[in-house]
Design a protein around this motif. Structure first.
Motif, PDB file in Angstrom:
ATOM      1  N   MET A  67      22.202  32.904  41.336  1.00  0.00           N
ATOM      2  CA  MET A  67      23.089  33.103  41.607  1.00  0.00           C
ATOM      3  C   MET A  67      24.030  34.530  41.129  1.00  0.00           C
ATOM      4  N   SER A  68      24.195  35.224  40.787  1.00  0.00           N
ATOM      5  CA  SER A  68      24.410  36.200  40.518  1.00  0.00           C
ATOM      6  C   SER A  68      25.785  36.571  39.869  1.00  0.00           C
ATOM      7  N   VAL A  69      26.328  35.948  39.079  1.00  0.00           N
ATOM      8  CA  VAL A  69      28.083  36.480  37.962  1.00  0.00           C
ATOM      9  C   VAL A  69      27.913  37.194  37.597  1.00  0.00           C
ATOM     10  N   SER A  70      27.713  38.994  38.822  1.00  0.00           N
ATOM     11  CA  SER A  70      28.229  40.028  38.106  1.00  0.00           C
ATOM     12  C   SER A  70      29.682  40.268  38.287  1.00  0.00           C
ATOM     13  N   GLY A  71      29.858  39.559  39.480  1.00  0.00           N
ATOM     14  CA  GLY A  71      31.898  40.218  40.052  1.00  0.00           C
ATOM     15  C   GLY A  71      32.374  40.702  40.968  1.00  0.00           C
ATOM     16  N   VAL A  72      32.668  40.893  41.622  1.00  0.00           N
ATOM     17  CA  VAL A  72      32.519  41.582  42.779  1.00  0.00           C
ATOM     18  C   VAL A  72      34.194  42.561  42.383  1.00  0.00           C
ATOM     19  N   THR A  73      33.774  43.920  42.141  1.00  0.00           N
ATOM     20  CA  THR A  73      34.714  45.088  41.273  1.00  0.00           C
ATOM     21  C   THR A  73      35.630  45.052  42.296  1.00  0.00           C
ATOM     22  N   SER A  74      37.001  45.748  42.812  1.00  0.00           N
ATOM     23  CA  SER A  74      37.772  46.567  43.314  1.00  0.00           C
ATOM     24  C   SER A  74      38.760  47.319  43.038  1.00  0.00           C
TER      25      SER A  74
ATOM     26  N   GLN B 271      41.812  46.047  42.383  1.00  0.00           N
ATOM     27  CA  GLN B 271      42.630  45.669  41.769  1.00  0.00           C
ATOM     28  C   GLN B 271      42.004  45.143  40.420  1.00  0.00           C
ATOM     29  N   GLY B 272      40.717  45.483  40.611  1.00  0.00           N
ATOM     30  CA  GLY B 272      39.654  44.828  39.313  1.00  0.00           C
ATOM     31  C   GLY B 272      39.022  43.795  39.765  1.00  0.00           C
ATOM     32  N   ALA B 273      38.289  43.073  37.928  1.00  0.00           N
ATOM     33  CA  ALA B 273      36.727  41.953  38.638  1.00  0.00           C
ATOM     34  C   ALA B 273      38.051  41.375  39.360  1.00  0.00           C
ATOM     35  N   GLN B 274      36.932  40.635  40.176  1.00  0.00           N
ATOM     36  CA  GLN B 274      36.893  39.024  41.018  1.00  0.00           C
ATOM     37  C   GLN B 274      37.479  38.120  39.934  1.00  0.00           C
ATOM     38  N   PRO B 275      38.732  37.407  39.975  1.00  0.00           N
ATOM     39  CA  PRO B 275      39.268  36.136  39.202  1.00  0.00           C
ATOM     40  C   PRO B 275      38.403  35.037  39.544  1.00  0.00           C
ATOM     41  N   PHE B 276      38.319  34.503  38.170  1.00  0.00           N
ATOM     42  CA  PHE B 276      36.942  32.970  38.161  1.00  0.00           C
ATOM     43  C   PHE B 276      38.324  32.211  39.092  1.00  0.00           C
ATOM     44  N   SER B 277      37.440  30.952  39.514  1.00  0.00           N
ATOM     45  CA  SER B 277      39.159  30.417  40.314  1.00  0.00           C
ATOM     46  C   SER B 277      39.282  29.377  38.791  1.00  0.00           C
ATOM     47  N   ARG B 278      40.060  28.362  38.477  1.00  0.00           N
ATOM     48  CA  ARG B 278      40.243  28.397  38.171  1.00  0.00           C
ATOM     49  C   ARG B 278      39.981  26.879  37.911  1.00  0.00           C
TER      50      ARG B 278
ATOM     51  N   ASP C  92      25.780  36.563  28.113  1.00  0.00           N
ATOM     52  CA  ASP C  92      26.121  37.562  28.078  1.00  0.00           C
ATOM     53  C   ASP C  92      27.117  37.593  26.715  1.00  0.00           C
ATOM     54  N   ARG C  93      26.973  36.418  25.667  1.00  0.00           N
ATOM     55  CA  ARG C  93      27.743  37.249  24.573  1.00  0.00           C
ATOM     56  C   ARG C  93      26.042  37.722  23.358  1.00  0.00           C
TER      57      ARG C  93
ATOM     58  N   ARG D 173      30.453  42.262  34.346  1.00  0.00           N
ATOM     59  CA  ARG D 173      30.451  39.908  34.405  1.00  0.00           C
ATOM     60  C   ARG D 173      32.205  40.642  32.927  1.00  0.00           C
ATOM     61  N   ASP D 174      31.955  41.248  32.029  1.00  0.00           N
ATOM     62  CA  ASP D 174      33.106  41.501  30.625  1.00  0.00           C
ATOM     63  C   ASP D 174      34.255  41.595  31.514  1.00  0.00           C
ATOM     64  N   ALA D 175      33.829  42.309  32.280  1.00  0.00           N
ATOM     65  CA  ALA D 175      35.645  42.321  32.748  1.00  0.00           C
ATOM     66  C   ALA D 175      36.622  41.370  33.414  1.00  0.00           C
ATOM     67  N   ARG D 176      35.317  40.970  33.976  1.00  0.00           N
ATOM     68  CA  ARG D 176      36.179  38.997  34.243  1.00  0.00           C
ATOM     69  C   ARG D 176      36.444  38.527  33.262  1.00  0.00           C
ATOM     70  N   TYR D 177      35.643  38.097  32.422  1.00  0.00           N
ATOM     71  CA  TYR D 177      35.842  37.542  30.963  1.00  0.00           C
ATOM     72  C   TYR D 177      37.179  38.277  30.437  1.00  0.00           C
ATOM     73  N   ALA D 178      37.443  38.905  30.810  1.00  0.00           N
ATOM     74  CA  ALA D 178      38.545  39.877  29.667  1.00  0.00           C
ATOM     75  C   ALA D 178      39.851  39.261  30.897  1.00  0.00           C
ATOM     76  N   GLN D 179      39.645  39.300  31.453  1.00  0.00           N
ATOM     77  CA  GLN D 179      40.736  39.270  32.951  1.00  0.00           C
ATOM     78  C   GLN D 179      41.608  37.368  32.789  1.00  0.00           C
ATOM     79  N   ALA D 180      39.981  37.108  32.382  1.00  0.00           N
ATOM     80  CA  ALA D 180      40.728  35.548  32.184  1.00  0.00           C
ATOM     81  C   ALA D 180      40.393  35.057  30.504  1.00  0.00           C
ATOM     82  N   HIS D 181      40.861  35.848  30.122  1.00  0.00           N
ATOM     83  CA  HIS D 181      40.834  35.427  28.100  1.00  0.00           C
ATOM     84  C   HIS D 181      39.715  34.496  27.836  1.00  0.00           C
ATOM     85  N   VAL D 182      38.371  34.959  27.678  1.00  0.00           N
ATOM     86  CA  VAL D 182      37.511  34.312  27.510  1.00  0.00           C
ATOM     87  C   VAL D 182      37.145  35.153  26.506  1.00  0.00           C
ATOM     88  N   SER D 183      36.511  35.101  25.265  1.00  0.00           N
ATOM     89  CA  SER D 183      35.910  36.148  24.775  1.00  0.00           C
ATOM     90  C   SER D 183      34.502  36.131  24.776  1.00  0.00           C
TER      91      SER D 183
END
Length: 268
Positions: free
Chosen positions: A1-8, A10-17, A191-192, A255-265
């Motif tokens: 599974m790739s978790v790189s995220g799709v960019t557009s 609007q920015g990085a694809q957000p994570f689900s809740r 990724d860390r 992937r870092d962009a997705r983490y930042a959008q979700a406020h995940v370190s």
């Protein structure tokens, strides 16, 4: 599974809740792998996984100073029986070959100590260590298969572990039991490690110098198998040349962009 995220635009694809909740719980990779092993039907006692785990090959090599030629035969037979029970019978050919090599090395020079109390202790200890190493190799293989790392690096890791990525192999079966929301947590730890390694590379440091100069990162490298994989993958890509390093860095940035959008370190 790739978790790189799709960019557009609007920015990085957000994570689900559900994914965000899993990222904030930040489960230890060893626990994620243990749960997947149980989900695959193995109800044996948990075998913890660390970054500095020795492979089965290394464990076998270490026994040559404790177990004589006669003990090698019993060690191989008993440990492989335990491995077969754990669904790891695919490891038999490699382990048997390693055992034979050890027997040749020891033949005529080592003292057979299996008949002594100390020898029996070493033999029993070696059996358990060998079985656990076989399980850990498979779990490390499952982790490698589930992470978004370069294919060349993945192939090298699977070869080092002597673990197959075949569909019916236990490593692949266990990897298949890791749901996306937990795979994302494994990727976060990886990724860390990648981010820490990329910073070190940017500062002109080798992997050895990086780990020696950063005790906190060195501790994580030893304890966290996903963090270690991230560090190793980034240094591997650097060694492959600018194109490979740039590709992995681009994927990491997504992937870092997705983490930042979700406020995940995604550092530290």
């Amino acid at each position: 599974m790739s978790v790189s995220g799709v960019t557009s635009k609007q920015g990085a694809q957000p994570f689900s809740r559900e994914e965000e909740e899993a990222l904030r719980r930040d489960a230890a990779p060893s626990d994620v792998l243990a749960d997947a092993r149980r989900a695959n039907g193995d109800k044996s006692e948990k075998v913890a996984v660390r970054g500095d785990d020795p492979t089965l090959t290394k464990v076998l090599e270490a026994q040559k100073t404790h177990v004589g030629p006669g003990g090698i035969v019993e060690l191989i037979a008993t440990a492989l029986h335990g491995a077969e029970i754990a669904g790891l019978s695919h490891l038999a050919p490699e382990a048997i070959l390693a055992g034979v090599e050890l027997g040749v090395t020891l033949g005529g020079t080592a003292v057979a100590v299996v008949g002594t109390a100390a020898g029996l202790w070493h033999l029993n200890h070696a059996k358990e260590a060998m079985k656990n190493a076989a399980v850990r190799d498979v779990l490390h293989g499952a982790l490698t298969l589930k992470l978004d790392v370069p294919q060349g690096f993945r192939d090298a890791e699977m070869a080092r572990l002597k673990v197959s990525d075949a569909r019916q192999h236990p490593a692949q079966k266990i990897a298949n039991q890791i749901p996306d929301k937990r795979a994302i947590v494994l990727q976060l730890h990886c990724d860390r490690g990648m981010n820490a390694a990329r910073d070190a590379i940017g500062a002109g440091k080798s992997r050895e110098a990086f780990l020696k100069g950063d005790p906190a990162a060195s501790k994580k490298y030893a304890e966290d198998p996903a963090f270690k994989t991230g560090v190793d993958a980034m240094f591997w890509s650097k060694a492959q040349g600018p194109e490979a390093f740039a590709k992995l860095s681009t994927d990491l940035d997504a992937r870092d962009a997705r983490y930042a959008q979700a406020h995940v370190s995604y550092r530290g």
